[in-house]
Every structure is written in C-alpha cells, then in structure tokens.
Design a protein around this motif. Structure first.
Motif, PDB file in Angstrom:
ATOM      1  N   GLY A 221      40.908  35.990   6.083  1.00 57.28           N
ATOM      2  CA  GLY A 221      41.299  36.112   7.482  1.00 57.28           C
ATOM      3  C   GLY A 221      40.310  35.510   8.458  1.00 57.28           C
ATOM      4  N   LYS A 222      39.214  34.958   7.967  1.00 56.95           N
ATOM      5  CA  LYS A 222      38.202  34.337   8.837  1.00 56.95           C
ATOM      6  C   LYS A 222      38.400  32.827   8.838  1.00 56.95           C
ATOM      7  CE  LYS A 222      36.426  38.340   9.496  1.00 56.95           C
ATOM      8  NZ  LYS A 222      36.825  39.093  10.663  1.00 56.95           N
ATOM      9  N   LYS A 223      38.197  32.228  10.003  1.00 58.62           N
ATOM     10  CA  LYS A 223      38.352  30.779  10.159  1.00 58.62           C
ATOM     11  C   LYS A 223      37.006  30.177  10.521  1.00 58.62           C
ATOM     12  CE  LYS A 223      41.955  28.442  12.280  1.00 58.62           C
ATOM     13  NZ  LYS A 223      42.727  28.096  13.501  1.00 58.62           N
ATOM     14  N   ILE A 224      36.566  29.225   9.715  1.00 62.60           N
ATOM     15  CA  ILE A 224      35.262  28.596   9.874  1.00 62.60           C
ATOM     16  C   ILE A 224      35.442  27.145  10.307  1.00 62.60           C
ATOM     17  CG2 ILE A 224      33.033  28.115   8.779  1.00 62.60           C
ATOM     18  CD1 ILE A 224      33.986  31.152   8.661  1.00 62.60           C
ATOM     19  N   ALA A 225      34.780  26.761  11.390  1.00 61.75           N
ATOM     20  CA  ALA A 225      34.771  25.365  11.828  1.00 61.75           C
ATOM     21  C   ALA A 225      33.679  24.619  11.075  1.00 61.75           C
ATOM     22  CB  ALA A 225      34.506  25.285  13.328  1.00 61.75           C
ATOM     23  N   ILE A 226      34.001  23.435  10.615  1.00 62.42           N
ATOM     24  CA  ILE A 226      33.006  22.531  10.027  1.00 62.42           C
ATOM     25  C   ILE A 226      32.931  21.331  10.964  1.00 62.42           C
ATOM     26  CG2 ILE A 226      32.358  21.103   8.055  1.00 62.42           C
ATOM     27  CD1 ILE A 226      34.122  22.964   6.312  1.00 62.42           C
TER      28      ILE A 226
ATOM     29  N   ALA B 104      38.079  24.970  20.543  1.00 62.09           N
ATOM     30  CA  ALA B 104      37.503  26.076  21.309  1.00 62.09           C
ATOM     31  C   ALA B 104      36.801  27.036  20.357  1.00 62.09           C
ATOM     32  CB  ALA B 104      38.593  26.818  22.075  1.00 62.09           C
ATOM     33  N   VAL B 105      35.596  27.419  20.702  1.00 66.05           N
ATOM     34  CA  VAL B 105      34.797  28.316  19.874  1.00 66.05           C
ATOM     35  C   VAL B 105      35.533  29.629  19.621  1.00 66.05           C
ATOM     36  CG1 VAL B 105      32.642  29.647  19.825  1.00 66.05           C
ATOM     37  CG2 VAL B 105      32.608  27.244  20.504  1.00 66.05           C
ATOM     38  N   ARG B 106      36.290  30.111  20.586  1.00 63.78           N
ATOM     39  CA  ARG B 106      37.006  31.393  20.439  1.00 63.78           C
ATOM     40  C   ARG B 106      37.996  31.376  19.274  1.00 63.78           C
ATOM     41  NH1 ARG B 106      39.183  28.931  24.864  1.00 63.78           N
ATOM     42  NH2 ARG B 106      41.371  28.322  24.655  1.00 63.78           N
ATOM     43  N   ASP B 107      38.391  30.190  18.802  1.00 61.36           N
ATOM     44  CA  ASP B 107      39.350  30.080  17.710  1.00 61.36           C
ATOM     45  C   ASP B 107      38.713  30.172  16.325  1.00 61.36           C
ATOM     46  OD1 ASP B 107      41.369  29.759  19.591  1.00 61.36           O
ATOM     47  OD2 ASP B 107      41.231  27.563  19.539  1.00 61.36           O
TER      48      ASP B 107
ATOM     49  N   GLU C 280      27.867  26.547  22.298  1.00 64.35           N
ATOM     50  CA  GLU C 280      28.687  27.728  22.558  1.00 64.35           C
ATOM     51  C   GLU C 280      28.726  28.684  21.364  1.00 64.35           C
ATOM     52  OE1 GLU C 280      32.486  26.378  24.038  1.00 64.35           O
ATOM     53  OE2 GLU C 280      31.593  25.683  25.930  1.00 64.35           O
ATOM     54  N   PHE C 281      28.682  28.159  20.144  1.00 65.20           N
ATOM     55  CA  PHE C 281      28.595  29.037  18.972  1.00 65.20           C
ATOM     56  C   PHE C 281      27.305  29.849  19.013  1.00 65.20           C
ATOM     57  CE2 PHE C 281      32.081  26.949  16.791  1.00 65.20           C
ATOM     58  CZ  PHE C 281      32.586  27.982  16.016  1.00 65.20           C
ATOM     59  N   MET C 282      26.211  29.177  19.302  1.00 70.13           N
ATOM     60  CA  MET C 282      24.922  29.862  19.338  1.00 70.13           C
ATOM     61  C   MET C 282      24.883  30.878  20.486  1.00 70.13           C
ATOM     62  SD  MET C 282      23.133  28.763  16.743  1.00 70.13           S
ATOM     63  CE  MET C 282      21.388  29.011  17.112  1.00 70.13           C
ATOM     64  N   GLU C 283      25.386  30.503  21.648  1.00 72.83           N
ATOM     65  CA  GLU C 283      25.391  31.412  22.797  1.00 72.83           C
ATOM     66  C   GLU C 283      26.272  32.628  22.559  1.00 72.83           C
ATOM     67  OE1 GLU C 283      26.570  28.817  26.003  1.00 72.83           O
ATOM     68  OE2 GLU C 283      24.499  28.148  26.352  1.00 72.83           O
ATOM     69  N   ALA C 284      27.347  32.446  21.794  1.00 73.51           N
ATOM     70  CA  ALA C 284      28.262  33.546  21.501  1.00 73.51           C
ATOM     71  C   ALA C 284      27.713  34.478  20.415  1.00 73.51           C
ATOM     72  CB  ALA C 284      29.620  32.999  21.082  1.00 73.51           C
ATOM     73  N   GLY C 285      26.629  34.075  19.763  1.00 69.13           N
ATOM     74  CA  GLY C 285      26.064  34.895  18.698  1.00 69.13           C
ATOM     75  C   GLY C 285      26.875  34.866  17.417  1.00 69.13           C
TER      76      GLY C 285
END
Length: 185
Positions: A7-12, A70-73, A101-106
């Motif tokens: 259920g997790k989605k990872i961006a590469i 978008a990082v939220r996705d 944005e990934f780093m800022e979002a933690g």
C-alpha cells in the motif's frame, strides 16, 4: 515475499545516465516488500541506464515527469546514482524542488553513490550525517553534511550508501527504514 510496505508508493527520481543496478536492485527490494514504485524523471518516455557510468545498460520506462509530480502522492523517495544522472537532476529546478520537499516533509529518502548531489543542491544536507561515492564527499561537506565512509548510514529517515558494492546492505536498510518510518504510530 513480504508485505511490510504493502500500500506504500515510492518515487524513484532518476534520468538518463542512471547506474542500472542502483535503480534496479533497490526497486526490486521495495517490490519484494510489497511497495509500488514510480519512476519520476525529467522527461517522458524512457531513460537510458549505464553500467559503471560508461557502458549502455538498457532503458527504463518513465511513469511520470517530475514537473507533474507531487510529493503528497508518495510515501518515500529513492535517489539512485551514476554520475550523469544526479548531475542532470541537480540542474533541474523541478527535480531539486521535488527532493527538497521530501526532506522538508520528513518523508523517508534513500540515496546511493552520486545520488546525494541532488539533496546538496536542494539545501537539504546541513547537519545531516551520510555517506556517498568518494568523489562527491567534498561537495556534501560544503553543503553542511557530516560525511563518513561507511557501507550504509541512517540519519533520521535519510538512508545513504557509497555505491554498487554496498547494494545488499543498502537494499536491506532501505526496506527496514522505510517500513519503520511508514508504520502507523
């Protein structure tokens, strides 16, 4: 097959010149743990991979252009290396924004080899502890990072490794750390 990341989605995030094994092996480990991955790149179509930065090593289909991502996705980010790949990413404002944005979002981020160059350009390494390919360590120090020469370094949801020879340990750490970071509290 385990399902820790079901259920997790990872961006590469990668582009032309990516080191094939540094994309393929972590992606396989993530799939093996049940995650879905999407290849996000500078352009649509396919990206050209390399072996040892020099030899052509096939292509990977792009799932989404970074300008439209978008990082939220996504739940986490993987930044593979190769020399040409991150050198191009760090000059693209959309790729730099995406990594920042990934780093800022933690959210969890994993990077190997030359991959941290994009994080340095994003201004996201100050005070962080990580490792990388030896030739970019001065750049990372200049970006404010504490750089060490270790197989794998985990620093508060940032997983880093030196290069292809560390892939078994890196893949294990990526799955372990992404799983731990993405479990409900």
């Amino acid at each position: 097959m385990t399902e820790e990341l079901h259920g997790k989605k990872i961006a590469i995030l990668a582009t032309d010149g990516v080191e094939r094994v540094e994309l393929e092996e972590p992606r396989g480990a993530l799939h093996g743990a049940g995650a879905e991955t999407e290849l996000v790149s500078l352009h649509t179509g396919q990206i050209n991979a390399r072996q040892m930065d020099i030899d052509p090593a096939g292509t990977f289909p792009v799932d989404k252009q970074v300008a439209d991502a978008a990082v939220r996705d996504y739940d986490a980010l993987l930044l593979p290396g190769g020399t040409m790949n991150p050198d191009q990413l760090r000059t693209d404002p959309d790729a730099v924004r995406f990594a920042r944005e990934f780093m800022e979002a933690g959210k969890p981020v994993a990077t190997i080899c030359h991959g941290p160059w994009t994080l340095a350009e994003a201004g996201a390494l100050s005070g962080r502890r990580l490792t990388s390919w030896p030739s970019i360590r001065t750049d990372l120090r200049n970006a404010g990072a504490e750089v060490v020469d270790e197989e794998v370094v985990v620093d508060d949801r940032l997983v880093s490794s030196r290069g292809p020879h560390d892939l078994p340990a890196f893949c294990n750490a990526v799955v372990r750390e992404f799983t731990g970071a993405l479990q409900p509290a």
